[in-house]
Motif scaffolding. Structure first.
Motif, PDB file in Angstrom:
ATOM      1  N   LEU A  90       0.001  -2.835   0.078  1.00 52.87           N
ATOM      2  CA  LEU A  90      -0.344  -3.115   1.463  1.00 52.87           C
ATOM      3  C   LEU A  90       0.895  -3.037   2.369  1.00 52.87           C
ATOM      4  O   LEU A  90       0.851  -2.494   3.465  1.00 52.87           O
ATOM      5  N   ILE A  91       1.995  -3.558   1.885  1.00 53.03           N
ATOM      6  CA  ILE A  91       3.253  -3.511   2.657  1.00 53.03           C
ATOM      7  C   ILE A  91       3.684  -2.071   2.860  1.00 53.03           C
ATOM      8  O   ILE A  91       4.045  -1.660   3.968  1.00 53.03           O
ATOM      9  N   ARG A  92       3.639  -1.271   1.789  1.00 53.54           N
ATOM     10  CA  ARG A  92       4.024   0.135   1.900  1.00 53.54           C
ATOM     11  C   ARG A  92       3.119   0.870   2.883  1.00 53.54           C
ATOM     12  O   ARG A  92       3.564   1.710   3.654  1.00 53.54           O
ATOM     13  N   LYS A  93       1.828   0.552   2.824  1.00 54.43           N
ATOM     14  CA  LYS A  93       0.845   1.204   3.704  1.00 54.43           C
ATOM     15  C   LYS A  93       1.125   0.873   5.167  1.00 54.43           C
ATOM     16  O   LYS A  93       1.090   1.758   6.023  1.00 54.43           O
ATOM     17  N   THR A  94       1.424  -0.387   5.455  1.00 55.38           N
ATOM     18  CA  THR A  94       1.661  -0.788   6.849  1.00 55.38           C
ATOM     19  C   THR A  94       3.006  -0.283   7.363  1.00 55.38           C
ATOM     20  O   THR A  94       3.143  -0.046   8.557  1.00 55.38           O
ATOM     21  N   THR A  95       3.988  -0.110   6.503  1.00 57.32           N
ATOM     22  CA  THR A  95       5.289   0.377   6.970  1.00 57.32           C
ATOM     23  C   THR A  95       5.286   1.881   7.210  1.00 57.32           C
ATOM     24  O   THR A  95       6.139   2.392   7.916  1.00 57.32           O
ATOM     25  N   LYS A  96       4.351   2.596   6.612  1.00 54.52           N
ATOM     26  CA  LYS A  96       4.263   4.051   6.815  1.00 54.52           C
ATOM     27  C   LYS A  96       3.723   4.405   8.197  1.00 54.52           C
ATOM     28  O   LYS A  96       3.977   5.461   8.715  1.00 54.52           O
ATOM     29  N   LYS A  97       2.948   3.498   8.789  1.00 59.52           N
ATOM     30  CA  LYS A  97       2.297   3.780  10.084  1.00 59.52           C
ATOM     31  C   LYS A  97       3.272   3.808  11.207  1.00 59.52           C
ATOM     32  O   LYS A  97       4.295   3.465  11.375  1.00 59.52           O
TER      33      LYS A  97
END
Length: 131
Positions: free
Chosen positions: A124-131
């Motif tokens: 989830l952290i990786r997903k939100t930082t990619k945006k």
């Protein structure tokens, strides 16, 4: 389960158990503590109360380690405290390994197990930082 036989600790002066050691027999003296602090930060100065507290914490830690290591020695049915007793306690209870003492085997690195919940949080952290 009290054992009446005393444990022999090689290299340490014998004295009454459970008593605070006088300044001359402390493992960590005020001067050694000040030298250690200067090694870390030459400009740092500890208050007298802080020095006393750190010395007390060090004495308590050493006493608890030696006591637990003596229990391990007794468990082995030995009256002599050996390096392996101290090493076992430090490794198991404090996750510490002191190189240069005891066996020279290379310690395997233990990678911490990651739980499924941790993997989900990281995704989830990786997903939100990619945006």
């Amino acid at each position: 389960m009290a054992n009446s036989n005393p444990i022999i600790v090689k290299g340490l002066p014998s004295g009454p158990a459970g008593r605070s050691s006088p300044e001359g027999t402390q493992v960590l003296s005020k001067k050694k503590l000040q030298d250690l602090v200067r090694e870390i930060d030459p400009n740092e100065q500890l208050d007298e109360d802080v020095e006393e507290m750190l010395l007390q914490i060090a004495d308590d830690f050493i006493e608890s380690v030696v006591t637990a290591a003596c229990q391990l020695a007794r468990h082995r049915k030995s009256n002599t405290l050996e390096v392996k007793d101290v090493q076992l306690h430090l490794e198991r209870q404090w996750n510490m390994w002191i190189p240069g003492y005891g066996s020279d085997e290379i310690r395997p690195f233990k990678k911490a197990c990651t739980t499924e919940a941790h993997k989900q949080r990281m995704a989830l952290i990786r997903k939100t930082t990619k945006k």
